[in-house]
Design an enzyme around this catalytic site. Structure first.
Site, PDB file in Angstrom:
ATOM      1  N   HIS A 120       0.885  -1.308   0.168  1.00  0.00           N
ATOM      2  CA  HIS A 120       0.046  -0.017  -0.025  1.00  0.00           C
ATOM      3  C   HIS A 120       0.994   1.234   0.076  1.00  0.00           C
ATOM      4  CE1 HIS A 120      -2.880   3.023   1.927  1.00  0.00           C
ATOM      5  NE2 HIS A 120      -3.858   2.285   1.171  1.00  0.00           N
ATOM      6  N   ASP A 197       2.887  -4.083   8.184  1.00  0.00           N
ATOM      7  CA  ASP A 197       1.743  -3.566   7.730  1.00  0.00           C
ATOM      8  C   ASP A 197       0.553  -4.440   7.931  1.00  0.00           C
ATOM      9  OD1 ASP A 197      -0.619  -2.411   7.011  1.00  0.00           O
ATOM     10  OD2 ASP A 197       0.179  -1.518   5.091  1.00  0.00           O
ATOM     11  N   GLN A 200      -4.645  -5.120   6.930  1.00  0.00           N
ATOM     12  CA  GLN A 200      -5.481  -6.060   6.251  1.00  0.00           C
ATOM     13  C   GLN A 200      -5.525  -7.464   6.799  1.00  0.00           C
ATOM     14  OE1 GLN A 200      -7.605  -5.080   4.225  1.00  0.00           O
ATOM     15  NE2 GLN A 200      -7.008  -3.039   3.820  1.00  0.00           N
ATOM     16  N   LYS A 223     -10.724  -0.702  10.432  1.00  0.00           N
ATOM     17  CA  LYS A 223     -10.653  -2.041   9.409  1.00  0.00           C
ATOM     18  C   LYS A 223     -11.136  -3.209  10.345  1.00  0.00           C
ATOM     19  CE  LYS A 223      -7.482  -0.330   6.375  1.00  0.00           C
ATOM     20  NZ  LYS A 223      -8.369   0.216   5.117  1.00  0.00           N
ATOM     21  N   CYS A 361      -4.756   2.387  -3.809  1.00  0.00           N
ATOM     22  CA  CYS A 361      -3.334   3.123  -3.146  1.00  0.00           C
ATOM     23  C   CYS A 361      -2.256   1.997  -3.432  1.00  0.00           C
ATOM     24  CB  CYS A 361      -3.596   3.337  -1.791  1.00  0.00           C
ATOM     25  SG  CYS A 361      -4.720   4.597  -1.429  1.00  0.00           S
TER      26      CYS A 361
END
Length: 403
Positions: A120, A197, A200, A223, A361
């Site tokens: 991302h 990261d 997700q 999220k 993104c």
């Protein structure tokens, strides 16, 4: 799990969009919120609001207790210690905090940072900025046609100059679940630290930072069925101790004189100013929601939806899936013939079906596949097979209209 009961916890799922029942498949961008989260935030402002830390009155002490209980709750959820949890505005700020503190202190000209093709922008742009500031060099892990990291190429990138490896746990565009344990183990062999990261990953799969042995982990509440504007950076305590503060002011100090300051202990030295108290407390309700249903059960339900949707979409002539990794979370990116993803997304919206279109993104990833973007459907615990059927019917209708 009784999905119909779970859906009753989400008031927005009873809404209609363009006169049609809402089918919400844009969960990779942001998930909807259960009533427990909404009421927790509302109740805080109605009955409990005060600034936190150092206040001696009852409301301040109550708000402080609730705020710090969320830190404990989150630490327990990911296998960390509470002092290793730094609250931020989200994943992007968490990565920037890490780059601006650990990166600024440890990067020298010629040092190397490794990211991957599928990152991302939030895990690319900060490194572009800090490579320019420090003279460090950015190295990129390539991917194969399935959207999987080339781990052999990764091991060849590692050397004694590698200081930081920063990669996604799960790709937001492709759904690829990266083999982060292997990535971490190899990076540590060369003395590099690893930031994951996890924006997700945490909403969909079980994450234990201690088991992974990652050095840093970043994610966002919105999220994870929580509010916007709140997230966190996890870091190993021994590494956080050595890092300088990110912002100055407010309660991040131990003492201040006219000419100098000393800083508070972990985690407070990284949390300057009045924090986002209400949404942090709401984040705690979201973690309780995730704990109630269990990451394993959520992952199994989303895999069922993913596999069913993939099977049904495969029957559509001209469909092309972008990202076919063996290990995927509940994300499907695709194109149909020459139809622009934006046009497909607009028609689906008119049918009450919310999907994401565009580059998500991840412009470098789109450039890798030589495409302008994709249509992305991403699933959550409250989605159903019936909604997938509506989605498939909508895609077929859009195809007939646009072909």
């Amino acid at each position: 799990m009784d999905i119909s009961k779970i859906r009753e916890e989400f008031p927005i799922l009873q809404e209609k969009v363009n006169g049609k029942p809402l089918v919400y498949f844009d969960n990779a961008a942001s998930s909807q919120k259960p009533i427990s989260v909404i009421e927790t935030i509302s109740n805080y402002y109605l009955k409990e609001h005060a600034n936190i830390h150092r206040g001696v009155h009852t409301l301040s002490q109550k708000a402080t207790s609730k705020y710090e209980a969320v830190r404990e709750n989150l630490a327990d959820y990911i296998g960390a210690e509470s002092k290793e949890i730094i609250f931020t505005r989200g994943t992007t700020e968490a990565i920037n905090l890490f780059a601006s503190t650990y990166g600024a202190e440890n990067l020298m000209p010629g040092d190397e940072i490794i990211i991957s093709t599928l990152e991302h922008h939030s895990n690319m742009v900060p490194w572009h900025m800090w490579c320019k500031k420090t003279g460090a060099i950015l190295k990129i892990i390539p991917i194969n046609d399935a959207g999987e990291l080339d781990l052999e190429a990764y091991t060849e990138l590692l050397n004694e100059k590698t200081k930081i490896v920063s990669v996604a746990h799960v790709s937001n565009t492709l759904g690829t679940v990266n083999d982060v344990k292997f990535i971490i183990q190899k990076a540590h062999e060369f003395g590099a630290v690893v930031l994951l990261d996890g924006a997700q990953a945490l909403p969909h799969i079980e994450v234990n930072v201690n088991d992974l042995d990652c050095d840093f982990y970043a994610s966002s509440a919105h999220k994870m069925y929580g509010p916007t504007g709140i997230g966190f950076l996890y870091g190993k305590a021994e590494l956080l101790e050595k890092m300088p503060p990110y912002h100055g002011g407010g309660e991040m100090i131990k003492s201040v004189s006219l000419l100098e300051s000393t800083y508070a202990d972990l985690p407070f030295k990284f949390e300057a100013g009045t924090p986002n108290i209400a949404d942090t407390i709401g984040f705690g309700a979201a973690i309780d929601f995730l704990k109630k249903y269990g990451a394993h059960n959520i992952a199994a339900h989303e895999k069922m939806l993913h596999d069913y949707a993939t099977e049904e979409l495969s029957k559509i002539e001209g469909i092309r899936f972008i990202g076919t990794s063996k290990h995927k979370a509940g994300v499907i990116s695709f194109l149909i013939g020459d139809i622009h993803p934006y046009d497909l997304g607009v028609i689906l919206d008119q049918l009450g079906i919310a999907v994401r279109t565009g580059h998500h993104c991840t412009e470098p990833l789109m450039q890798h596949f030589n495409i302008p973007g994709t249509v992305r459907a991403s699933f959550a615990i409250y989605n159903t097979k019936e909604e997938v059927d509506q989605f498939i019917a909508g895609v077929k209708r859009a195809q007939r209209m646009l072909s």
